[in-house]
Motif scaffolding. Structure first.
Motif, mmCIF file in Angstrom:
data_model
loop_
_atom_site.group_PDB
_atom_site.id
_atom_site.type_symbol
_atom_site.label_atom_id
_atom_site.label_comp_id
_atom_site.label_asym_id
_atom_site.label_seq_id
_atom_site.Cartn_x
_atom_site.Cartn_y
_atom_site.Cartn_z
ATOM 1 N N PRO A 188 41.219 51.093 25.284
ATOM 2 C CA PRO A 188 40.570 51.926 25.861
ATOM 3 C C PRO A 188 39.873 50.422 26.188
ATOM 4 O O PRO A 188 39.322 49.890 25.151
ATOM 5 C CB PRO A 188 40.245 53.277 25.508
ATOM 6 C CG PRO A 188 40.819 53.674 25.205
ATOM 7 C CD PRO A 188 41.725 53.023 23.308
ATOM 8 N N ARG A 189 39.026 50.391 27.211
ATOM 9 C CA ARG A 189 38.313 48.943 27.252
ATOM 10 C C ARG A 189 37.802 49.562 28.692
ATOM 11 O O ARG A 189 37.498 50.021 29.571
ATOM 12 C CB ARG A 189 39.535 47.676 27.493
ATOM 13 C CG ARG A 189 40.282 48.045 26.897
ATOM 14 C CD ARG A 189 40.646 46.978 25.496
ATOM 15 N NE ARG A 189 39.863 46.015 25.254
ATOM 16 C CZ ARG A 189 39.381 45.298 24.407
ATOM 17 N NH1 ARG A 189 39.242 45.929 23.217
ATOM 18 N NH2 ARG A 189 38.249 44.236 24.532
ATOM 19 N N LEU A 190 36.277 48.680 28.009
ATOM 20 C CA LEU A 190 34.828 48.748 29.015
ATOM 21 C C LEU A 190 35.377 47.445 30.134
ATOM 22 O O LEU A 190 35.161 46.869 29.365
ATOM 23 C CB LEU A 190 34.089 49.291 28.994
ATOM 24 C CG LEU A 190 34.028 50.625 28.216
ATOM 25 C CD1 LEU A 190 32.529 50.604 27.787
ATOM 26 C CD2 LEU A 190 33.673 51.697 29.672
ATOM 27 N N PHE A 191 35.056 47.466 30.884
ATOM 28 C CA PHE A 191 35.164 45.627 31.767
ATOM 29 C C PHE A 191 33.345 45.758 32.997
ATOM 30 O O PHE A 191 32.832 46.962 33.410
ATOM 31 C CB PHE A 191 36.960 46.008 32.673
ATOM 32 C CG PHE A 191 37.587 46.404 32.690
ATOM 33 C CD1 PHE A 191 37.990 45.766 31.399
ATOM 34 C CD2 PHE A 191 38.093 47.976 32.280
ATOM 35 C CE1 PHE A 191 39.745 46.179 31.284
ATOM 36 C CE2 PHE A 191 38.328 48.356 31.871
ATOM 37 C CZ PHE A 191 39.782 47.329 31.468
ATOM 38 N N LEU A 192 33.294 44.808 31.921
ATOM 39 C CA LEU A 192 31.527 43.851 32.127
ATOM 40 C C LEU A 192 31.441 43.483 33.737
ATOM 41 O O LEU A 192 32.236 42.829 33.429
ATOM 42 C CB LEU A 192 30.835 43.936 31.377
ATOM 43 C CG LEU A 192 29.547 43.046 31.082
ATOM 44 C CD1 LEU A 192 28.739 44.361 32.081
ATOM 45 C CD2 LEU A 192 29.130 41.824 30.421
ATOM 46 N N ARG A 193 31.105 43.039 34.577
ATOM 47 C CA ARG A 193 31.301 42.226 35.944
ATOM 48 C C ARG A 193 29.984 41.274 35.361
ATOM 49 O O ARG A 193 28.947 41.955 35.164
ATOM 50 C CB ARG A 193 31.011 42.108 37.210
ATOM 51 C CG ARG A 193 31.453 41.763 38.578
ATOM 52 C CD ARG A 193 30.488 42.843 39.319
ATOM 53 N NE ARG A 193 29.755 42.776 39.802
ATOM 54 C CZ ARG A 193 29.260 44.542 40.933
ATOM 55 N NH1 ARG A 193 30.461 44.081 41.644
ATOM 56 N NH2 ARG A 193 28.496 44.732 40.997
ATOM 57 N N ALA A 194 30.122 40.126 35.219
ATOM 58 C CA ALA A 194 29.400 39.133 35.304
ATOM 59 C C ALA A 194 28.813 38.032 35.834
ATOM 60 O O ALA A 194 29.000 36.612 35.281
ATOM 61 C CB ALA A 194 29.650 39.028 33.192
ATOM 62 N N GLY A 195 28.830 38.117 37.360
ATOM 63 C CA GLY A 195 28.549 37.024 37.658
ATOM 64 C C GLY A 195 29.628 36.128 38.119
ATOM 65 O O GLY A 195 31.188 37.067 38.040
ATOM 66 N N ASP A 196 29.862 35.006 39.380
ATOM 67 C CA ASP A 196 30.639 34.398 39.360
ATOM 68 C C ASP A 196 31.279 33.544 38.082
ATOM 69 O O ASP A 196 30.587 33.225 37.564
ATOM 70 C CB ASP A 196 29.614 33.203 40.571
ATOM 71 C CG ASP A 196 29.277 33.429 41.612
ATOM 72 O OD1 ASP A 196 29.646 34.906 41.918
ATOM 73 O OD2 ASP A 196 28.916 32.888 42.685
ATOM 74 N N SER A 197 32.791 33.246 38.693
ATOM 75 C CA SER A 197 33.518 33.088 37.410
ATOM 76 C C SER A 197 32.895 31.541 37.103
ATOM 77 O O SER A 197 33.287 30.970 35.345
ATOM 78 C CB SER A 197 35.180 33.089 37.698
ATOM 79 O OG SER A 197 35.043 32.435 38.922
ATOM 80 N N ASP A 198 32.699 30.987 37.719
ATOM 81 C CA ASP A 198 31.930 29.372 37.806
ATOM 82 C C ASP A 198 31.052 28.511 37.523
ATOM 83 O O ASP A 198 30.655 28.013 36.834
ATOM 84 C CB ASP A 198 32.944 28.636 38.504
ATOM 85 C CG ASP A 198 32.024 29.180 40.073
ATOM 86 O OD1 ASP A 198 31.043 29.786 39.848
ATOM 87 O OD2 ASP A 198 32.053 28.058 41.367
#
Length: 143
Positions: free
Chosen positions: A64-74
């Motif tokens: 099982p994983r947690l997912f973190l949104r960390a800004g623009d991919s570039d």
């Protein structure tokens, strides 16, 4: 007393240089993930009724994983702004060209999500929709 549907998670980020086909870039990862708000970064994990099937799918996976949104991919540096236990939400973030980091879900969070699902129930099964006989086909006109 209502069950808690959100919790704070603190963590840190670290990077390692990675060379692929002669180009060096930094690969970021989440480190020191713990419940509470004592770390350099802190985000709230909110559980939503509409994501119950995704939580079950994640919990039933081998890791099982947690997912973190960390800004623009570039962007050169990650800027954490949200965290989820839903792979569907994480996929939508990636479709929006957001950087998504993943980390193993701590056992305490797994137990908390299991308790949430036990309290509010599993998501209703999404059965396969049946088409009506002849639906989607042009009708033949009788002369």
């Amino acid at each position: 007393m209502p069950a808690t549907t959100s919790c704070s998670l603190s963590f840190d980020l670290s990077s390692v240089p990675v060379t692929i086909k002669g180009f060096t870039q930094r690969r970021w990862r989440v480190t020191d993930l713990t419940p509470g708000d004592a770390g350099p970064w802190c985000l709230g994990l909110q559980l939503l009724m509409t994501e119950r099937a995704a939580y079950r799918f994640n919990l039933d996976s081998s890791t099982p994983r947690l997912f973190l949104r960390a800004g623009d991919s570039d962007a050169p540096e990650p800027r954490p702004s949200a965290i989820t236990a839903s792979q569907e939400v994480a996929a939508a973030w990636m479709d929006g060209e957001q950087r998504v980091l993943e980390v193993a879900m701590p056992l305490a969070i797994q137990a908390w999500i299991e308790a949430y699902l036990a309290r509010y129930g599993e998501a209703p099964p999404e059965g396969r929709k049946k088409k009506r006989q002849g639906a989607g086909r042009a009708r033949e006109l009788q002369p």
